[in-house]
Design a protein around this motif. Structure first.
Motif, mmCIF file in Angstrom:
data_model
loop_
_atom_site.group_PDB
_atom_site.id
_atom_site.type_symbol
_atom_site.label_atom_id
_atom_site.label_comp_id
_atom_site.label_asym_id
_atom_site.label_seq_id
_atom_site.Cartn_x
_atom_site.Cartn_y
_atom_site.Cartn_z
ATOM 1 N N UNK A 1 -2.215 -24.549 9.926
ATOM 2 C CA UNK A 1 -1.491 -25.362 8.948
ATOM 3 C C UNK A 1 -0.004 -25.031 8.896
ATOM 4 N N UNK A 2 0.348 -23.795 9.273
ATOM 5 C CA UNK A 2 1.777 -23.474 9.344
ATOM 6 C C UNK A 2 2.438 -24.246 10.486
ATOM 7 N N UNK B 1 8.980 -33.901 13.081
ATOM 8 C CA UNK B 1 8.811 -35.356 13.186
ATOM 9 C C UNK B 1 9.714 -36.092 12.195
ATOM 10 N N UNK B 2 9.821 -35.542 10.984
ATOM 11 C CA UNK B 2 10.698 -36.161 9.977
ATOM 12 C C UNK B 2 12.125 -36.229 10.503
ATOM 13 N N UNK C 1 5.544 -31.383 10.969
ATOM 14 C CA UNK C 1 5.950 -32.418 10.002
ATOM 15 C C UNK C 1 7.462 -32.401 9.796
ATOM 16 N N UNK C 2 8.044 -31.189 9.692
ATOM 17 C CA UNK C 2 9.518 -31.098 9.573
ATOM 18 C C UNK C 2 10.170 -31.726 10.802
ATOM 19 N N UNK D 1 1.342 -27.080 11.616
ATOM 20 C CA UNK D 1 1.378 -28.496 11.198
ATOM 21 C C UNK D 1 2.582 -28.742 10.281
ATOM 22 N N UNK D 2 2.873 -27.769 9.421
ATOM 23 C CA UNK D 2 4.071 -27.887 8.563
ATOM 24 C C UNK D 2 5.333 -28.027 9.395
ATOM 25 N N UNK E 1 7.323 -30.908 3.572
ATOM 26 C CA UNK E 1 7.462 -31.587 4.874
ATOM 27 C C UNK E 1 6.579 -32.828 4.985
ATOM 28 N N UNK E 2 5.437 -32.837 4.295
ATOM 29 C CA UNK E 2 4.532 -33.993 4.366
ATOM 30 C C UNK E 2 5.060 -35.157 3.521
ATOM 31 N N UNK F 1 0.002 -24.429 0.788
ATOM 32 C CA UNK F 1 0.657 -25.335 1.733
ATOM 33 C C UNK F 1 1.961 -25.856 1.120
ATOM 34 N N UNK F 2 3.025 -25.824 1.911
ATOM 35 C CA UNK F 2 4.286 -26.423 1.477
ATOM 36 C C UNK F 2 4.162 -27.947 1.618
ATOM 37 N N UNK G 1 -1.099 -19.548 10.843
ATOM 38 C CA UNK G 1 -2.306 -20.359 10.891
ATOM 39 C C UNK G 1 -1.968 -21.764 11.364
ATOM 40 N N UNK H 1 9.934 -40.783 5.850
ATOM 41 C CA UNK H 1 10.701 -41.018 7.079
ATOM 42 C C UNK H 1 9.927 -41.877 8.077
ATOM 43 N N UNK H 2 8.636 -41.599 8.232
ATOM 44 C CA UNK H 2 7.836 -42.381 9.192
ATOM 45 C C UNK H 2 7.760 -43.847 8.766
ATOM 46 N N UNK I 1 8.238 -35.663 2.939
ATOM 47 C CA UNK I 1 9.392 -36.200 3.688
ATOM 48 C C UNK I 1 8.911 -37.004 4.899
ATOM 49 N N UNK I 2 7.887 -36.482 5.575
ATOM 50 C CA UNK I 2 7.376 -37.177 6.772
ATOM 51 C C UNK I 2 6.869 -38.577 6.419
ATOM 52 N N UNK J 1 -7.938 -23.265 4.650
ATOM 53 C CA UNK J 1 -6.616 -22.616 4.601
ATOM 54 C C UNK J 1 -6.475 -21.872 3.281
ATOM 55 N N UNK K 1 -5.957 -29.255 3.508
ATOM 56 C CA UNK K 1 -5.755 -27.887 3.999
ATOM 57 C C UNK K 1 -6.716 -26.918 3.310
#
Lengths: 479, 55
Positions: free
Chosen positions: B4-5, B14-15, B11-12, B7-8, A147-148, A143-144, B2, A154-155, A150-151, A139, A134
């Protein structure tokens, strides 16, 4: 029984002992290779360089080769025992058949903790990699990573849930790409093709050669394990390979050879470009040394290749860890070392689905709530305890069932030399770990003593002792 | 917002989907099949079928 066609789609996995639904036997040697190398290769992309911080670049190379000897012994011993004890659970099942229930319970826990912690560490790393991408893409916010993280968990858990063939074929592809990326980086930067950028002589002269002397070499052994940690995971595929006697030794030994090459090349590439002070600081310096070397090469192609290599190695490792931790947990449930509920197999996907699901929240808790270095240390220590068990295991195996009593898929040479070497190197590494992480080492051994007492005084009464020894072996010598 | 937001959020999402898939399937399997069938797996099947351990 010999005329039963084990390749039959209607009979596969449904054999004697009352099994109605069993794990699916679909894997070949390449999948075994992908499982073992896939778990480990991330250690080449990041982590091993902490050994440089402990004692300089030469110390990291010595640790690389000594740890290589340690793991070659592990691979040889594992190949012999697992090609004979071909069942899910790997070293747990070996301990159950060869040593005894308390050892088996402990080894089972070492396995689950080592792999689940490593999975959590990989997920944390993947989250970090997404944040780097990012930032590199322009960017400007923060970036949080959650979620990545966890993804990823989970995936990969979903993939494992759906079937072992797709899971390990996926691992085969991404592990092969990550390994080829290291080879390409070596060829491109070493001077074999075009002009090289290696500066070994300049970077390792004078005080930089061994900055902390020989004690630094000893301390480097702790992170030297990182080059190979996880190759022993190939044994967890034992119940899902078509031919255990052939595929397990072949996949495991090809795996350790691949890793010896990858580890040495990685050290050569990175120590020839990055100063040891930067290379050895895996937190504020070089987090991903191979990727940093690609960036210094100035080639966009190499940057992309090694970027994907880093991500793929991380995913392959987490994927293999989910596979292995769930098999160990499943095998312990099946024998009632843990509640028998965990010993269930999915009737359609033929995977240990309850074990896979149960370990997801545990991995998430560690990935989201624990610092990376603590998670990695717990993983290394659990692995080290497991390696210490192996020499005792093989000595007892050869004593109870000598070579002429049962058929083995592979017989490792020079016995008992590999066992003695392995035990000695484990002792040295325990001392190295004690130097840096003494508190964690003592805390972890305390933890295993407490759970052992719990097992001995409470849990053992539930163990399914009758179903414990299902291999059609002769009585052990002396019994 | 943006890219990337977004995409975040993806990701939530899809999880959650992967998690839901596993939980729903787990529930379906556990209510369709008996515990006897699901936990009938025993080790050593291939050994018993193909290896006689005679050398």
């Amino acid at each position: 029984m010999a005329e039963v066609d084990i390749t039959s789609k209607t009979m596969d996995g449904m054999g004697p002992h009352g099994t109605k639904v069993g794990l699916l036997r679909v894997l070949g040697p390449a999948h075994v290779w992908a499982l073992g190398v896939g778990i480990v290769l991330v250690g080449e992309y990041m982590g091993w360089n902490f050994a440089v911080g402990k004692g300089g670049a030469y110390a990291a190379l010595i640790a690389c080769w000594f740890a290589g000897i340690l793991y070659t012994c592990v691979a040889m011993i594992d190949s012999e025992v697992t090609s004979t004890v071909a069942a899910a659970g790997g070293q747990y099942t070996q301990a159950k058949h060869i040593v005894g229930p308390l050892m088996a319970f402990n080894v089972g826990l070492y396995l689950v903790f080592a792999y689940t912690m490593l999975e959590a560490a990989n997920a944390i790393t993947a989250g970090y990699l997404f944040s780097v991408v990012a930032t590199m893409s322009g960017y400007e916010g923060t970036l949080d990573q959650r979620p990545f993280i966890i993804l990823v968990i989970m995936f990969l858990a979903w993939l494992n849930y759906r079937g072992v063939l797709a899971t390990l074929t996926f691992n085969l592809v991404i592990t092969a790409i990550a390994f080829v990326a290291i080879l390409v980086l070596f060829v491109s930067t070493s001077g074999l093709v075009g002009a090289g950028i290696m500066q070994h002589a300049a970077l390792m002269e004078g005080a930089a050669s061994l900055p902390y002397g020989w004690i630094g070499v000893l301390a480097a052994m702790h992170f030297g394990l990182w080059y190979y940690l996880g190759i022993e995971g190939t044994t967890q595929a034992a119940e899902e390979v078509r031919s255990p006697a052939r595929a397990l030794p072949f996949g495991t030994l090809a795996g350790i050879m691949t890793l010896l090459i990858a580890a040495t090349l990685t050290w050569y590439i990175c120590s020839g470009v990055l100063p040891w002070e930067f290379l050895g600081d895996g937190v504020n310096g070089s987090v991903a040394p191979l990727f940093d070397t690609a960036r210094l090469s100035g080639s966009n192609g190499l940057i992309w290749l090694l970027g994907f290599g880093t991500l793929f190695a991380t995913l392959a490792s987490a994927n293999g860890c989910i596979n292995d931790a769930s098999r160990a947990w499943f095998a312990m449930g099946r024998d009632k070392y843990l509640p028998g509920w965990f010993g269930a197999v999915h009737p359609k996907y033929r995977t240990p689905y309850r074990a896979i699901i149960f370990l997801v929240p545990i991995a998430l808790i560690f990935a989201l709530g624990a610092p990376l270095d603590q998670v990695i240390t717990f993983s290394i220590l659990s692995g080290l305890l497991e390696y210490t068990f192996m020499p005792l295991n093989i000595i007892m195996f050869r004593k109870k069932w000598p070579l002429n009593t049962i058929k083995r898929g592979y017989e490792h040479p020079f016995h008992p030399l590999p066992a003695i070497v392995l035990l000695s190197l484990c002792g040295i590494t325990f001392f190295a770990v004690f130097l840096g992480y003494g508190t964690q080492l003592v805390a972890m051994i305390g933890f295993y003593i407490v759970v052992s007492l719990w097992f001995h005084f409470w849990r053992y009464r539930f163990v399914n002792r009758g179903a414990q020894f299902t291999m059609p072996w002769p009585k052990p010598q002396g019994y | 917002m943006e890219t990337w937001n977004y995409i975040e959020y993806a990701a939530w999402g899809l999880s959650a989907l992967f998690g839901l898939y596993m939980v729903i399937d787990w529930f379906k399997i556990d209510t369709t099949y008996s515990e006897d069938v699901l936990t009938s797996s025993r080790e050593g099947e291939l050994e018993a079928m193909t290896e006689q351990h005679k050398v």
